[in-house]
Design a protein around this motif. Structure first.
Motif, mmCIF file in Angstrom:
data_model
loop_
_atom_site.group_PDB
_atom_site.id
_atom_site.type_symbol
_atom_site.label_atom_id
_atom_site.label_comp_id
_atom_site.label_asym_id
_atom_site.label_seq_id
_atom_site.Cartn_x
_atom_site.Cartn_y
_atom_site.Cartn_z
ATOM 1 N N LEU A 173 0.825 -1.210 0.000
ATOM 2 C CA LEU A 173 0.000 0.000 0.000
ATOM 3 C C LEU A 173 0.859 1.260 0.000
ATOM 4 C CD1 LEU A 173 -2.763 -1.050 2.567
ATOM 5 C CD2 LEU A 173 -2.984 -0.871 0.070
ATOM 6 N N LYS A 174 1.980 1.176 0.718
ATOM 7 C CA LYS A 174 2.869 2.324 0.737
ATOM 8 C C LYS A 174 3.483 2.587 -0.629
ATOM 9 C CE LYS A 174 5.282 2.685 4.425
ATOM 10 N NZ LYS A 174 6.334 2.462 5.467
ATOM 11 N N MET A 175 3.920 1.493 -1.332
ATOM 12 C CA MET A 175 4.467 1.652 -2.677
ATOM 13 C C MET A 175 3.388 2.170 -3.628
ATOM 14 S SD MET A 175 7.644 0.982 -2.620
ATOM 15 C CE MET A 175 7.916 0.870 -4.387
ATOM 16 N N GLN A 176 2.172 1.655 -3.482
ATOM 17 C CA GLN A 176 1.082 2.137 -4.333
ATOM 18 C C GLN A 176 0.816 3.619 -4.077
ATOM 19 O OE1 GLN A 176 -2.486 -0.105 -3.845
ATOM 20 N NE2 GLN A 176 -3.675 1.107 -5.317
ATOM 21 N N LYS A 177 0.873 3.975 -2.812
ATOM 22 C CA LYS A 177 0.656 5.382 -2.477
ATOM 23 C C LYS A 177 1.757 6.255 -3.042
ATOM 24 C CE LYS A 177 -0.219 8.386 1.493
ATOM 25 N NZ LYS A 177 -0.329 8.451 2.971
ATOM 26 N N ILE A 178 3.015 5.746 -2.951
ATOM 27 C CA ILE A 178 4.142 6.511 -3.512
ATOM 28 C C ILE A 178 3.981 6.663 -5.018
ATOM 29 C CG2 ILE A 178 6.632 6.442 -3.921
ATOM 30 C CD1 ILE A 178 6.906 5.085 -1.184
ATOM 31 N N THR A 179 3.552 5.581 -5.710
ATOM 32 C CA THR A 179 3.352 5.645 -7.164
ATOM 33 C C THR A 179 2.255 6.645 -7.519
ATOM 34 O OG1 THR A 179 3.993 3.318 -7.304
ATOM 35 C CG2 THR A 179 2.905 4.272 -9.213
ATOM 36 N N GLU A 180 1.161 6.578 -6.769
ATOM 37 C CA GLU A 180 0.074 7.520 -7.033
ATOM 38 C C GLU A 180 0.513 8.961 -6.793
ATOM 39 O OE1 GLU A 180 -3.059 6.283 -4.546
ATOM 40 O OE2 GLU A 180 -3.623 4.522 -5.765
ATOM 41 N N GLU A 181 1.289 9.174 -5.726
ATOM 42 C CA GLU A 181 1.779 10.529 -5.456
ATOM 43 C C GLU A 181 2.703 11.004 -6.571
ATOM 44 O OE1 GLU A 181 3.591 10.397 -1.667
ATOM 45 O OE2 GLU A 181 1.691 10.380 -0.542
ATOM 46 N N ALA A 182 3.569 10.063 -7.102
ATOM 47 C CA ALA A 182 4.463 10.447 -8.199
ATOM 48 C C ALA A 182 3.667 10.801 -9.452
ATOM 49 C CB ALA A 182 5.444 9.306 -8.489
ATOM 50 N N GLU A 183 2.615 10.016 -9.738
ATOM 51 C CA GLU A 183 1.782 10.296 -10.907
ATOM 52 C C GLU A 183 1.073 11.642 -10.757
ATOM 53 O OE1 GLU A 183 0.108 9.679 -14.634
ATOM 54 O OE2 GLU A 183 1.746 8.662 -13.578
ATOM 55 N N GLN A 184 0.581 11.888 -9.532
ATOM 56 C CA GLN A 184 -0.072 13.184 -9.284
ATOM 57 C C GLN A 184 0.909 14.338 -9.447
ATOM 58 O OE1 GLN A 184 -1.853 12.945 -5.441
ATOM 59 N NE2 GLN A 184 -3.492 11.519 -6.068
ATOM 60 N N LYS A 185 2.139 14.156 -8.954
ATOM 61 C CA LYS A 185 3.153 15.209 -9.119
ATOM 62 C C LYS A 185 3.462 15.440 -10.600
ATOM 63 C CE LYS A 185 5.451 14.596 -4.649
ATOM 64 N NZ LYS A 185 6.699 14.207 -3.958
ATOM 65 N N ARG A 186 3.551 14.315 -11.405
ATOM 66 C CA ARG A 186 3.845 14.473 -12.832
ATOM 67 C C ARG A 186 2.714 15.223 -13.536
ATOM 68 N NH1 ARG A 186 2.581 12.212 -17.451
ATOM 69 N NH2 ARG A 186 1.160 10.741 -16.447
ATOM 70 N N LEU A 187 1.468 14.842 -13.238
ATOM 71 C CA LEU A 187 0.339 15.540 -13.855
ATOM 72 C C LEU A 187 0.306 17.007 -13.446
ATOM 73 C CD1 LEU A 187 -2.444 12.804 -13.377
ATOM 74 C CD2 LEU A 187 -1.233 13.401 -15.493
ATOM 75 N N ALA A 188 0.619 17.260 -12.160
ATOM 76 C CA ALA A 188 0.637 18.649 -11.703
ATOM 77 C C ALA A 188 1.730 19.442 -12.393
ATOM 78 C CB ALA A 188 0.844 18.690 -10.176
ATOM 79 N N ALA A 189 2.902 18.794 -12.628
ATOM 80 C CA ALA A 189 3.992 19.482 -13.314
ATOM 81 C C ALA A 189 3.616 19.786 -14.764
ATOM 82 C CB ALA A 189 5.261 18.622 -13.255
ATOM 83 N N GLU A 190 2.975 18.814 -15.437
ATOM 84 C CA GLU A 190 2.532 19.065 -16.814
ATOM 85 C C GLU A 190 1.503 20.185 -16.863
ATOM 86 O OE1 GLU A 190 1.100 15.433 -18.367
ATOM 87 O OE2 GLU A 190 3.099 14.496 -18.569
ATOM 88 N N PHE A 191 0.588 20.194 -15.889
ATOM 89 C CA PHE A 191 -0.417 21.255 -15.851
ATOM 90 C C PHE A 191 0.243 22.621 -15.657
ATOM 91 C CE2 PHE A 191 -3.215 23.938 -13.265
ATOM 92 C CZ PHE A 191 -4.276 24.096 -14.148
ATOM 93 N N GLU A 192 1.210 22.676 -14.746
ATOM 94 C CA GLU A 192 1.918 23.942 -14.510
ATOM 95 C C GLU A 192 2.691 24.378 -15.757
ATOM 96 O OE1 GLU A 192 1.974 26.038 -12.005
ATOM 97 O OE2 GLU A 192 0.476 24.903 -10.884
ATOM 98 N N GLN A 193 3.278 23.401 -16.448
ATOM 99 C CA GLN A 193 4.038 23.748 -17.664
ATOM 100 C C GLN A 193 3.116 24.306 -18.739
ATOM 101 O OE1 GLN A 193 6.283 20.465 -19.162
ATOM 102 N NE2 GLN A 193 7.291 21.657 -20.769
ATOM 103 N N ARG A 194 1.950 23.644 -18.946
ATOM 104 C CA ARG A 194 1.005 24.156 -19.937
ATOM 105 C C ARG A 194 0.483 25.540 -19.552
ATOM 106 N NH1 ARG A 194 -0.823 18.739 -19.736
ATOM 107 N NH2 ARG A 194 -2.554 19.359 -18.402
#
Length: 779
Positions: A523-544
């Motif tokens: 669950l911790k690894m899944q949470k870390i993966t989800e947090e990384a995906e959220q950070k990537r999407l947030a970075a793409e949103f900020e870039q756009r």
């Protein structure tokens, strides 16, 4: 207000005024210097002036002057020399205490001087009359006249010192010394006064004690002070509401629970134990517990004693339900794995309780949230204690999950302190990531097992070397032993079965624990993966978003450049130019701005030239107009002078005519009133004669009244003289009777002693004769 060139001059002037007996003027002179803004820089002379100033304030009991002077001196020296303020305050308190002690000694000496052996002199007529009139005894009156004013001034001194020292980080340490010393002195004053203080005053006293003990981290004495305060409020405050009483009781219980559950002086030296014993006796006196110094007070004033008192006196029953549940969980329940989940919601509810109390309570407010850190620490210690009784080893991650109140580093600090005071036995193995519970010192259980095995081996060796003599087997002897062996074997098998079952349960528990850890890791690894995906999407949103903002800025700049270009083209067309200023150049905003600024500068220079030329023209026109208007202004002035002279003469003639008319009217009024002059004189004489008669009558009455008062006072004095003569004669008669009685008693005693001596002599003579007769008969 006197002005002095130097501070030493003010001190000399004060000494001169004191020498001639003008202490008030000396105090005022020093007060003016201290409060003056001219002397804001600290110097040693100001300290000497403050010493003299507080001496005058104490000598004249001027508490307000002392407070003003100390406040001004604090402003001067708190940034430069705080120790100087400390010395002045200590000198001020020493003088006040010394004056109060002198007054008490003087009153006591006066009482001893009046306590004479003459029984009649103790009850003189004057003293009896004064006691009946005032309703006071001699000691009470002397205390009221001598001791009470100085003790009031000493009380005001303590209040002033605490107000001067509080709310200042540099003076915080001195405030905490002085606060505790003030409490001790107040307790001493209450002990010296025979009359018991009012309950409302004692409530304020114990409320201040709770604050002092809480700030000084003396949680045990803080809890005892709260217990005394609750007792006073419950017994003497009948207007206290049930809600306020419940809050106060909850505060008492939480304060008692906040005390550390182990003795913090364990393992200390004998000297430290003796100092702690003396300190506990002093604290017990302050909080109103009378202790026997011969008893070990470390066990008398303790957490367990206080909790038992709270239960027996009904304090726990008055507390809120959350506090009751928390008390049972921390002190009586054994839930090593589930206790935290039950304790944490209770602490959350308790932290929201409290607030201002009603006006009927002498305590302004109660805040239960201040006990939350101490209660969390207590819950951590209880969980560690219970876990150590169930488990031998535990992973650090599991222990951290069981204790959610602190992070693991804080849990380690709490555990080290508990192990230091022998509350629990545990150690941390960071290499293996486990916590080991048990007695890490002598390991007495393991040593006992080794000794038992060694003894059994020795018995077997002895049996092999010296085998026992075999006797003839008898069934009666074998059967009882066989039954005992069967029982032992049965018990051994049952114990082995239980051990196997426990091992299976332990293995299953470990497997479940591993599965739970694996699941939590997944669950911790899944949470870390989800947090990384959220950070990537947030970075793409900020870039756009940044790209869109950049494009909008470029478009806005292009529009501004186009508008500036159109404005410049319009201005060029108005100026008559046909050629564009940007012909053959690249269109950019920077180029347009530079060219626009150049054109604006040229236009401004041309405008300034036109304005300069217009100013010269206006100057010439103004000078020409003034030259033409000068003779016209002079002619108009002369014409105005002539007109004003004619107006002045006409107004003066009119004034003379009006004055003449007023004078004629006054003469006619005088002649009209002259006919009544005789009647006025007659009326005046009649009024004066009546007043003279009234004055003579009142004077005679006054003289007669004065003569009557004089006669009455003569009679009163004569009566007093006769009364005094009678009293003195009666005293003289009683004294003579007393002396005659004493002389008669002495004479009787002398006769009795003489008779006894004569009887004794006769007895001795008769004994002597008997002895001589006996010797003769014997011879």
């Amino acid at each position: 207000m006197a002005n002095f060139a130097r501070a030493e001059n003010a001190l000399k002037r004060a000494d001169e005024l004191i020498n001639v007996g003008q202490k008030q003027d000396a105090l005022q002179a020093l007060h003016d210097l201290i409060t003056s803004k001219r002397y804001r820089a600290w110097q040693k002379t100001l300290e000497r002036i403050m010493f003299k100033y507080v001496e005058l304030c104490v000598d004249m009991r001027k508490g307000r002057f002392a407070k003003d002077g100390l406040i001004q001196y604090r402003i001067v020296c708190q940034q430069v020399n705080v120790s100087s303020l400390e010395e002045v305050i200590k000198h001020f308190m020493h003088l006040s205490s010394e004056k109060a002690e002198q007054a008490r000694t003087q009153a006591q000496a006066l009482e001893e001087a009046l306590d004479v052996d003459d029984l009649e002199a103790d009850n003189r007529p004057e003293d009896l009359m004064l006691s009946y009139v005032s309703g006071e005894k001699g000691k009470d009156r002397s205390d009221r006249e001598l001791v009470t004013p100085w003790f009031k001034f000493l009380w005001e001194t303590y209040r002033t010192v605490l107000e001067i020292l509080r709310n200042n980080s540099k003076l915080e340490a001195l405030y905490a010394q002085e606060a505790f010393r003030s409490v001790e002195d107040i307790h001493g004053l209450m002990c010296m006064v025979k009359k018991t203080p009012k309950s409302s005053l004692m409530v304020v006293y114990y409320a201040k004690l709770t604050e002092i003990f809480w700030i000084s981290a003396s949680h045990l004495y803080h809890a005892f002070a709260w217990f005394k305060l609750f007792t006073l409020q419950k017994n003497f405050n009948k207007n206290l509401s049930q809600k306020d009483l419940q809050l106060i009781a909850s505060s008492v219980v939480l304060a008692a629970l906040s005390v550390a559950p182990y003795n913090q002086t364990r393992g200390a030296s004998h000297l430290k134990h003796e100092n702690e014993k003396e300190h506990r006796i002093r604290m017990a006196n302050l909080i109103g517990f009378n202790l026997d110094p011969k008893v070990d007070n470390r066990e008398v004033v303790s957490r367990s004693l206080l909790l038992s008192e709270l239960v027996s006196k009904g304090v726990l029953s008055c507390a809120t339900q959350e506090v009751k549940d928390l008390y049972h969980l921390l002190e009586h329940e054994f839930l090593p794995l589930d206790a935290a989940s039950k304790i944490q919601p209770l602490l959350t509810k308790i932290s929201k309780l409290g607030g201002k109390l009603s006006s009927a309570s002498s305590v302004p407010e109660v805040q239960l949230s201040q006990y939350i850190p101490a209660l969390e620490k207590l819950a951590t210690l209880r969980l560690l204690q219970q876990v150590s009784q169930v488990f031998q080893t535990m992973k650090m991650e599991s222990l951290s999950q069981i204790i959610p109140f602190f992070d693991f580093s804080m849990v380690e600090k709490i555990s080290v302190d508990a192990v230091k005071h022998n509350f629990i036995a545990m150690k941390f193995d960071h290499m293996k990531g486990i916590v080991v519970f048990g007695n890490m010192g002598l390991e007495s259980d393991g040593l006992r097992v080794h000794l038992t095995n060694f003894a059994e081996s020795l018995n077997k060796a002895r049996a092999m070397i010296h085998p026992p003599v075999e006797k003839a087997s008898k069934l009666a002897e074998i059967l009882p032993g066989l039954g005992e062996v069967v029982d032992k074997e049965h018990k051994r098998l049952l114990a082995r079965k239980s051990i196997i079952e426990k091992r299976k349960e332990e293995q299953e528990r470990q497997l479940l624990e591993m599965e739970r850890e694996e699941e939590s890791r997944r669950l911790k690894m899944q949470k870390i993966t989800e947090e990384a995906e959220q950070k990537r999407l947030a970075a793409e949103f900020e870039q756009r978003r940044a790209e869109r903002i950049r494009q909008e800025i470029e478009e806005r700049e292009l529009e501004e450049a186009q508008a500036l270009l159109e404005e410049t083209e319009k201005r060029i067309r108005k100026g008559g130019k046909k050629k564009s200023i940007l012909e053959g150049e690249k269109l950019t905003k920077q180029v347009l701005m530079e060219r626009a600024l150049t054109e604006q500068l040229k236009e401004r220079q041309e405008m300034e030239k036109k304005l300069h030329k217009l100013a010269k023209t206006m100057d010439y026109l103004e000078r020409a107009k003034r030259e033409e208007a000068a003779p016209l202004i002079e002619a108009a002035f002369q014409q105005q002078l002539v007109e004003e002279r004619v107006l002045h003469e006409r107004e003066q003639q009119l004034e003379v005519e009006l004055s003449r008319q007023h004078h004629d009217g006054d003469l006619r009024e005088k002649n009209r009133l002259a006919r009544m002059m005789d009647n006025k004189i007659i009326f005046q004489e009649r009024v004066m004669s009546c007043r003279q008669v009234e004055f003579d009558r009142r004077r005679e009455e006054r003289e007669e009244r004065i003569s009557q008062i004089i006669q009455a006072r003569k009679k009163e004095r004569e009566f007093k003289r006769k009364k005094i003569f009678y009293v003195r004669s009666e005293e003289e008669r009683l004294r003579k009777l007393h002396e005659e009685e004493e002389a008669r008693k002495l004479e009787d005693e002398g006769k009795k002693k003489l008779n006894a001596r004569q009887n004794w002599m006769r007895l001795l003579k008769s004994r002597g004769r008997e002895n001589e007769n006996w010797k003769k008969r014997k011879g």
